[in-house]
Write a protein that holds these residues in place. Structure first.
Motif, PDB file in Angstrom:
ATOM      1  N   TYR A  41     -14.669  14.664   7.877  1.00 11.70           N
ATOM      2  CA  TYR A  41     -15.647  13.670   8.312  1.00 11.70           C
ATOM      3  C   TYR A  41     -16.268  14.210   9.601  1.00 11.70           C
ATOM      4  CZ  TYR A  41     -17.721   9.159   9.393  1.00 11.70           C
ATOM      5  OH  TYR A  41     -18.614   8.150   9.651  1.00 11.70           O
ATOM      6  N   GLU A  72      -9.379   9.051  12.898  1.00 10.93           N
ATOM      7  CA  GLU A  72      -8.539   8.010  12.307  1.00 10.93           C
ATOM      8  C   GLU A  72      -8.097   8.366  10.887  1.00 10.93           C
ATOM      9  OE1 GLU A  72      -7.045   5.376  13.239  1.00 10.93           O
ATOM     10  OE2 GLU A  72      -7.936   4.811  15.142  1.00 10.93           O
ATOM     11  N   ASN A  73      -8.894   9.178  10.200  1.00  9.81           N
ATOM     12  CA  ASN A  73      -8.506   9.572   8.836  1.00  9.81           C
ATOM     13  C   ASN A  73      -7.708  10.879   8.839  1.00  9.81           C
ATOM     14  OD1 ASN A  73     -10.439  11.438   9.437  1.00  9.81           O
ATOM     15  ND2 ASN A  73     -11.642  11.158   7.592  1.00  9.81           N
ATOM     16  N   TYR A 107     -14.315   4.176  17.626  1.00 10.53           N
ATOM     17  CA  TYR A 107     -13.667   3.616  16.433  1.00 10.53           C
ATOM     18  C   TYR A 107     -13.165   4.714  15.497  1.00 10.53           C
ATOM     19  CZ  TYR A 107     -17.961   4.559  13.809  1.00 10.53           C
ATOM     20  OH  TYR A 107     -19.029   5.184  13.215  1.00 10.53           O
ATOM     21  N   ALA A 108     -13.756   5.907  15.579  1.00 10.85           N
ATOM     22  CA  ALA A 108     -13.386   6.977  14.645  1.00 10.85           C
ATOM     23  C   ALA A 108     -12.261   7.853  15.184  1.00 10.85           C
ATOM     24  CB  ALA A 108     -14.606   7.839  14.336  1.00 10.85           C
TER      25      ALA A 108
ATOM     26  N   ARG B 273     -13.094  12.012  -0.752  1.00 10.03           N
ATOM     27  CA  ARG B 273     -11.698  11.667  -0.511  1.00 10.03           C
ATOM     28  C   ARG B 273     -11.356  10.291  -1.072  1.00 10.03           C
ATOM     29  NH1 ARG B 273      -9.679  13.098   5.332  1.00 10.03           N
ATOM     30  NH2 ARG B 273     -11.262  14.595   4.863  1.00 10.03           N
ATOM     31  N   GLN B 351     -12.954   4.662   5.461  1.00 11.98           N
ATOM     32  CA  GLN B 351     -12.145   5.459   6.385  1.00 11.98           C
ATOM     33  C   GLN B 351     -12.223   4.891   7.794  1.00 11.98           C
ATOM     34  OE1 GLN B 351     -12.441   9.802   5.893  1.00 11.98           O
ATOM     35  NE2 GLN B 351     -13.804   9.394   4.210  1.00 11.98           N
ATOM     36  N   PHE B 352     -13.316   4.220   8.096  1.00 11.19           N
ATOM     37  CA  PHE B 352     -13.527   3.714   9.456  1.00 11.19           C
ATOM     38  C   PHE B 352     -14.085   2.293   9.395  1.00 11.19           C
ATOM     39  CE2 PHE B 352     -14.106   8.299   9.373  1.00 11.19           C
ATOM     40  CZ  PHE B 352     -13.116   8.682  10.263  1.00 11.19           C
ATOM     41  N   TYR B 354     -16.769   1.163  10.832  1.00  9.83           N
ATOM     42  CA  TYR B 354     -18.234   1.090  10.831  1.00  9.83           C
ATOM     43  C   TYR B 354     -18.819   2.184   9.942  1.00  9.83           C
ATOM     44  CZ  TYR B 354     -17.594  -1.994  14.808  1.00  9.83           C
ATOM     45  OH  TYR B 354     -17.214  -3.021  15.611  1.00  9.83           O
ATOM     46  N   PRO B 355     -20.082   2.012   9.528  1.00  7.43           N
ATOM     47  CA  PRO B 355     -20.714   3.081   8.752  1.00  7.43           C
ATOM     48  C   PRO B 355     -20.912   4.325   9.607  1.00  7.43           C
ATOM     49  CG  PRO B 355     -22.055   1.078   8.754  1.00  7.43           C
ATOM     50  CD  PRO B 355     -20.976   0.874   9.744  1.00  7.43           C
TER      51      PRO B 355
END
Lengths: 244, 555
Positions: A41, A72-73, A107-108, B273, B351-352, B354-355
């Motif tokens: 990502y 986070e992933n 957030y990520a 994924r 996965q998160f 937010y977009p």
């Protein structure tokens, strides 16, 4: 002659229409290359604009640190140039492929590592807490075992005597840096400690005597509240009360 | 150096390279596939089990692709299964239009598909078309280098009788010697009608050399998703287009977005994924000179070397079996369907929070306002900070930049249900009735190396992507991601007070991670008569495949 003007005008008009429709998602001085291709990502964020004229620094590290970002992933990016603004609590990424300063989306991010000047790797983790510091914050993980010793680095504006800034204007505020320590227990409860012996003793109201005893035996006095002493105290607390 | 020395050195070199070659083959993943039956009538579902093993220190693939091919390597379909450790299970719906004949089932990983020395263990399936009951001969694989599983003599299978009637309960017990307990990694038990023509294929496989995929440029062990790749070419000249940005989006309430810059050969790759079901892949190319490009996905099927085949004439009893089974299936289809998963099912976990464009600066809900006829009115009345201008030379959109409190001088990234829009005319007809919400981002956004001068994301109520197919610059593909996981365990039961015939060809399926000394199970026979095979496929502690079986008869 008039016809030439007409042609030039027409060409300009066509180019203008193309310019309207053409959309480049990169800075024309640095077109994107396959170097940035990744199956992870992508690191995302917004333009960093912060400028400061006050005395002191807002950054945890004033020079770019080469570090790692874990999303986070669990996607991981290594060897990225990072700087942590502890006034706004923003992690800034310098994307050297595009020459952009980017505030990475909080957030990520799960955690990140900053390689400091003395080759020490500083681990920061995003932790949510709704009791002490509401919301998500980047905590410096000083020690991670059954219990964790966390540090929350902050820069605050404080009043000071008048001085002239870089542009010659008078200022009466400056940035002051501080670190607050927290203990995170196995059940994820977070308790603030101010680094004194008393704050450790108060963590265990029913075993105050035992805590004092083990500190005394191990020559921990926590007078200067330095990090090494706090770290030792944390490890002792862990081995006494939380070791399996 | 004398002749003897030279001879010894040559021999040693040969030995060295032979060891090297052996180790490289050994390092490959080995994947075994076990279908629940050796035959299927078109429209049937074939369930299968997968066993993967590789070098203990190496990563093994968790996504295994299973593909159905004709004997002449004509690809029929492919499914991708997410495995758990060394085992997995899945299913294939045999197309209703498939002609009668022998077909190949191959299980492989992406790693194998890219490897020059990989071998795939092919299984064979007889397919009988349900509109063609008269079959006199079939083209079969010649019996060459077939890998027949070793017979296991330790498990003893017992039934209460040898002969049963239709719809009767069968009690099965099997005993495992105490010394063998714990030596089995997995035991699969399958009970089904025995096909006299193809039964042998269930306990054997044919190792076939893979023709490596040269189109893929990425070396990846698929652990939780699927890699897909494609190439970008100039629509007129057919030449590859390097250095272009291929934008990839999947429309959703929280849309998925990614991009890839094409390499010298115009190739691009994306990794999906945990995407399950059939995805609508939307791909668009952004080139420097507005080049008219063609986006195509690469062949994602496995290519193998041809195998030898021979024509086999069917005996009378074999032809009769085919005739009966086809007729039974015809009736079965009258009473039951054969789609076990909705064809448009798609799920991809977020996965998160937010977009990809981050937390919106503001979200507008046009439904809270009075009805407005088009997007110009909406932007004028509702979308504060969005400048929409409809002039003779086209529509322009500009957005606020909260970062430095100015207005961007470039077009923002515009999204319609998560799909990038380059032609503002697409937004023009949208009215308050059509729009669910509008997200705006008044900052310069970055996604990897891409930069967006603000983001305007419009979500419609019906989320139709029909407009995509009418735009030649947008490529739309329906892509099979991971197969939705379903439990393969099955036990044929008798339904009381029904006139609907029970025409199940498979009567029992179960997998055992642990077996005891004494084990029992039961099932009901169906209304099909003939031999019923109780078959055990075993994976032992040495990763060896074993089998044992017992035949009973239904009259």
């Amino acid at each position: 002659m008039k016809q030439i003007y007409k042609i030039i005008l027409l060409v300009n008009l066509v180019l203008a229409v193309f310019a309207v429709n053409a959309q480049e998602f990169y800075r024309s001085v640095k077109p994107v290359t396959t170097e940035g291709n990744s199956l992870n990502y992508k690191l995302s964020g917004r333009q960093y604009y912060f400028t400061s004229v006050l005395r002191g620094s807002v950054n945890f590290n004033d020079l770019w640190s080469v570090g790692s970002v874990i999303l986070e992933n669990d996607d991981r990016y290594d060897s990225v140039s990072l700087m942590l603004n502890i006034f706004t609590e923003d992690l800034i990424w310098f994307n050297n492929r595009t020459g952009s300063l980017i505030v990475l989306d909080k957030y990520a991010i799960k955690e990140f590592i900053l390689d400091t000047e003395n080759s020490e790797k500083m681990l920061f983790r995003k932790i949510y807490n709704d009791k002490i510091l509401k919301g998500e914050h980047y905590f410096n993980v000083f020690y991670e075992g059954e219990i964790k010793l966390l540090g929350w680095h902050r820069v605050t504006e404080v009043s000071t005597s008048l001085y002239r800034d870089f542009y010659g204007y008078l200022r009466d505020k400056e940035y002051v840096r501080q670190v607050n320590y927290f203990i995170m227990f196995p059940n994820n409860d977070i308790v603030k400690i101010n680094g004194s012996k008393k704050s450790f003793v108060n963590l265990f109201p029913e075993q105050k005597k035992t805590v004092r005893q083990i500190f005394r035996k191990n020559d921990i006095y926590l007078v200067e509240k330095n990090r090494n002493e706090i770290l030792r105290a944390t490890k002792l607390i862990e081995s006494e009360f939380f070791s399996k | 150096m004398n002749k003897l020395d030279r001879y010894i050195i040559t021999k040693l070199l040969f030995l060295f390279f032979a060891i090297l070659a052996f180790n490289s083959v050994k390092a490959q993943e080995q994947i075994h596939l076990f279908p629940d039956k050796s035959f299927a009538v078109s429209g049937d579902t074939i369930w299968f089990q997968i066993f993967i093993y590789g070098e203990p220190q190496g990563e093994i693939s968790q996504v295994i692709h299973v593909q159905l091919d004709g004997l002449e390597n004509k690809h029929i379909l492919k499914v991708s299964v997410l495995c758990q450790g060394a085992f997995g299970e899945g299913y294939i719906s045999v197309p209703d239009s498939l002609a009668s004949g022998v077909y190949k089932l191959s299980a492989f990983s992406l790693q194998q598909n890219n490897s020059s020395s990989a071998v795939v263990n092919q299984k064979f399936i007889h397919v009988y078309n349900r509109f063609n009951s008269e079959l006199n001969s079939v083209q079969s694989p010649a019996d060459i280098s077939k890998n027949v599983y070793k017979q296991d003599n330790t498990i003893e299978i017992k039934t209460d009788r040898e002969n049963y009637k239709r719809g009767e309960n069968v009690q099965v017990s099997f005993t495992v010697p105490q010394t063998e307990i714990g030596k089995y990694k997995k035991v699969w038990v399958t009970v089904g009608i025995s096909d006299p023509i193809s039964e042998q294929y269930l306990t054997s496989s044919l190792p076939v050399q893979i023709v490596p995929n040269t189109e893929s440029t990425v070396s990846l062990v698929e652990k939780d998703g699927i890699l897909f790749s494609g190439h970008l070419t100039d629509r007129k000249s057919g030449e590859p287009v390097p250095g272009a940005i291929v934008l990839f989006s999947i429309p959703d309430s929280v849309p998925f977005f990614d991009y890839c810059v094409t390499d010298d050969k115009g190739l691009f790759n994306f990794y999906l994924r945990n995407a399950v079901g059939t995805a609508d892949l939307i791909l668009q190319a952004v080139t420097k000179n507005q080049q008219d490009c063609l986006i195509e996905l690469n062949n994602y099927f496995l290519e193998t070397k041809d195998i030898l085949t021979t024509e086999k004439l069917l005996a009378f009893n074999e032809s009769r079996f085919v005739d009966e089974i086809v007729k039974a299936s015809y009736f079965e289809k009258l009473f039951t369907g054969y789609n076990i998963v909705a064809p448009d099912y798609f799920f991809m976990p977020r996965q998160f929070d937010y977009p990809f464009y981050g937390e919106p600066t503001r979200t507008f809900d046009p439904n809270l306002f009075f009805d407005l006829p088009d997007f110009q009115e909406i932007s004028r009345e509702i979308l504060v900070g969005v400048q929409y201008r409809d002039r003779k030379d086209g529509i322009t959109i500009r957005m606020l930049n909260n970062g430095n409190e100015t207005i961007f001088d470039k077009e923002p990234l515009k999204l319609l249900d998560g799909i990038p829009v380059f032609n503002n005319e697409k937004l023009k007809p949208l009215n308050t009735e059509d729009i669910l919400k509008v997200d705006v981002v008044f900052f310069e956004r970055f996604f990897g190396d891409l930069t967006f001068p603000g983001v305007l994301s419009v979500y419609t109520k019906n989320r139709s992507i029909d407009w995509v197919d009418s735009d030649p610059q947008i490529a739309h593909f329906e892509f099979n991601c991971l197969q939705p996981a379903l439990n393969s365990e099955f036990k044929n039961e008798r339904v009381p007070n029904t006139h609907i015939p029970n025409l199940n060809k498979v009567l029992f399926r179960r997998s055992y991670d642990v077996v005891d000394t004494n084990n029992t199970f039961s099932f009901y026979t169906s209304d099909l008569t003939g031999n019923v095979n109780i078959r055990f496929i075993i994976v032992d502690e040495n990763n060896q495949i074993l089998f044992c079986q017992k035949l009973i008869s239904v009259e």
